[in-house]
Design a protein around this motif. Sequence first.
Motif, PDB file in Angstrom:
ATOM      1  N   PRO A   1      29.843  36.170  40.617  1.00  0.00           N
ATOM      2  CA  PRO A   1      29.270  35.918  39.286  1.00  0.00           C
ATOM      3  C   PRO A   1      28.688  34.534  39.075  1.00  0.00           C
ATOM      4  CG  PRO A   1      31.271  37.213  39.059  1.00  0.00           C
ATOM      5  CD  PRO A   1      31.170  36.836  40.515  1.00  0.00           C
ATOM      6  N   LYS A   2      29.184  33.507  39.751  1.00  0.00           N
ATOM      7  CA  LYS A   2      28.652  32.168  39.524  1.00  0.00           C
ATOM      8  C   LYS A   2      27.173  32.051  39.929  1.00  0.00           C
ATOM      9  CE  LYS A   2      30.053  29.972  43.897  1.00  0.00           C
ATOM     10  NZ  LYS A   2      30.854  28.873  44.494  1.00  0.00           N
ATOM     11  N   HIS A   3      26.687  33.040  40.715  1.00  0.00           N
ATOM     12  CA  HIS A   3      25.283  33.039  41.127  1.00  0.00           C
ATOM     13  C   HIS A   3      24.417  33.951  40.255  1.00  0.00           C
ATOM     14  CE1 HIS A   3      26.153  30.617  44.592  1.00  0.00           C
ATOM     15  NE2 HIS A   3      26.984  31.507  45.093  1.00  0.00           N
TER      16      HIS A   3
ATOM     17  N   ALA B   1      30.308  46.828  45.891  1.00  0.00           N
ATOM     18  CA  ALA B   1      30.601  45.517  46.463  1.00  0.00           C
ATOM     19  C   ALA B   1      32.038  45.442  46.950  1.00  0.00           C
ATOM     20  CB  ALA B   1      30.338  44.427  45.421  1.00  0.00           C
ATOM     21  N   ASP B   2      32.969  45.998  46.173  1.00  0.00           N
ATOM     22  CA  ASP B   2      34.377  45.922  46.566  1.00  0.00           C
ATOM     23  C   ASP B   2      34.681  46.823  47.756  1.00  0.00           C
ATOM     24  OD1 ASP B   2      34.682  44.152  44.535  1.00  0.00           O
ATOM     25  OD2 ASP B   2      35.666  45.529  43.149  1.00  0.00           O
ATOM     26  N   LEU B   3      33.859  47.868  47.954  1.00  0.00           N
ATOM     27  CA  LEU B   3      33.993  48.679  49.164  1.00  0.00           C
ATOM     28  C   LEU B   3      33.498  47.909  50.387  1.00  0.00           C
ATOM     29  CD1 LEU B   3      32.744  52.183  47.933  1.00  0.00           C
ATOM     30  CD2 LEU B   3      35.082  51.590  48.626  1.00  0.00           C
ATOM     31  N   LEU B   4      32.412  47.188  50.204  1.00  0.00           N
ATOM     32  CA  LEU B   4      31.825  46.452  51.323  1.00  0.00           C
ATOM     33  C   LEU B   4      32.609  45.185  51.647  1.00  0.00           C
ATOM     34  CD1 LEU B   4      28.051  46.731  50.332  1.00  0.00           C
ATOM     35  CD2 LEU B   4      29.219  47.974  52.158  1.00  0.00           C
TER      36      LEU B   4
ATOM     37  N   SER C   1      34.504  39.705  42.336  1.00  0.00           N
ATOM     38  CA  SER C   1      33.731  40.667  43.120  1.00  0.00           C
ATOM     39  C   SER C   1      32.374  40.074  43.482  1.00  0.00           C
ATOM     40  CB  SER C   1      33.538  41.948  42.305  1.00  0.00           C
ATOM     41  OG  SER C   1      32.636  42.825  42.937  1.00  0.00           O
ATOM     42  N   TRP C   2      31.850  40.468  44.653  1.00  0.00           N
ATOM     43  CA  TRP C   2      30.499  40.073  45.069  1.00  0.00           C
ATOM     44  C   TRP C   2      29.535  41.099  44.465  1.00  0.00           C
ATOM     45  CZ3 TRP C   2      29.714  35.875  48.501  1.00  0.00           C
ATOM     46  CH2 TRP C   2      30.905  35.262  48.926  1.00  0.00           C
TER      47      TRP C   2
END
Length: 318
Positions: free
Chosen positions: A36-38, A75-78, A87-88
């Motif tokens: 999230p920071k991005h 994202a959480d799967l990857l 999370s990404w």
Amino acid sequence: MAFADDRYAHALTADQRARLQAAHPEGTACFWGAVPKHDAKLRDVVPGDIVLFTGQNKVRAVGEIGAIFRNAELADLLWPPKQGDPSWHTIYTVLDLAEVDIPYTELNAVLGYQPQHTHPGLKVLRDDKAQAVLDAFMITSGLFFSRACAETVPAPTADEAREAVRRAAAEEMRTSSTSYRRTGRLIIVDRREARLVAAYREHLASCGRGPADRFYCRSGISDLYLDDAEGAELIEAKSDASHQCVRQALGQLLDYAPYCPAPPDRLSALLPSLPARTDLALLHRYGIDCIHRGTSESFVRAEAPAERRELMRSLWSS
């Protein structure tokens, strides 16, 4: 990753699957994620944008955004986050990844930053700064090039073809590839050729000539195009003066010439040294000049015979 695989497909929305399939019809893609920071940095990113992968005080690779969307479940799967980590959730794919070696000092000079400025992780290019970097390091988005060419309808006359040409400012060019190539989608110019063109542009400016442009057409991207008081001239640069490079320059000049914004008065091959006598004769046979570096780093023009140039000029544009 095969995004149609059952392990991942269920986490994609119909729109996300459609976007992935459009960008990667082969069904596989390279995925990256951002925490999230991005979010602010990636908010306006769209397919075709250029992303720089950085580290060790240099740009190490260049990629082109294929698809981008937010999906925390996928994202959480990857990339399963550790307990308490974010999370990404912003996911993006890269159409093409080309290794480069661009020091931060060179990138900062183009962007107007202090020499010691750093670029941790990645940098997405957009707007005026994006264009400055793309021009400076001679990186062309394959999506842009494909769209530009798709808009140019084959023309029955040379004049109509020239009207369809896409022109671009030829800024100082610096790249780290080892040859002119079309990779998967990105178009990147050889570093040695780019430096040679940059040096010749400086020479032209010192002689009061220019400005020198580039243009896009169905056949590719020109290296230099001049249209000033001395006439219209198309120039193709090569990294060495070998027979193979002379042949490549000859072919590209003849291929691009019909698309010049104005019928060219001269075609010229720009080489780092004088080629072999037989190769110079090959260029002159088609009325093409040879511009090469002299002993003092200056540039010397070996002109084609005037009668040969006059004979070939009408053929260049047809």
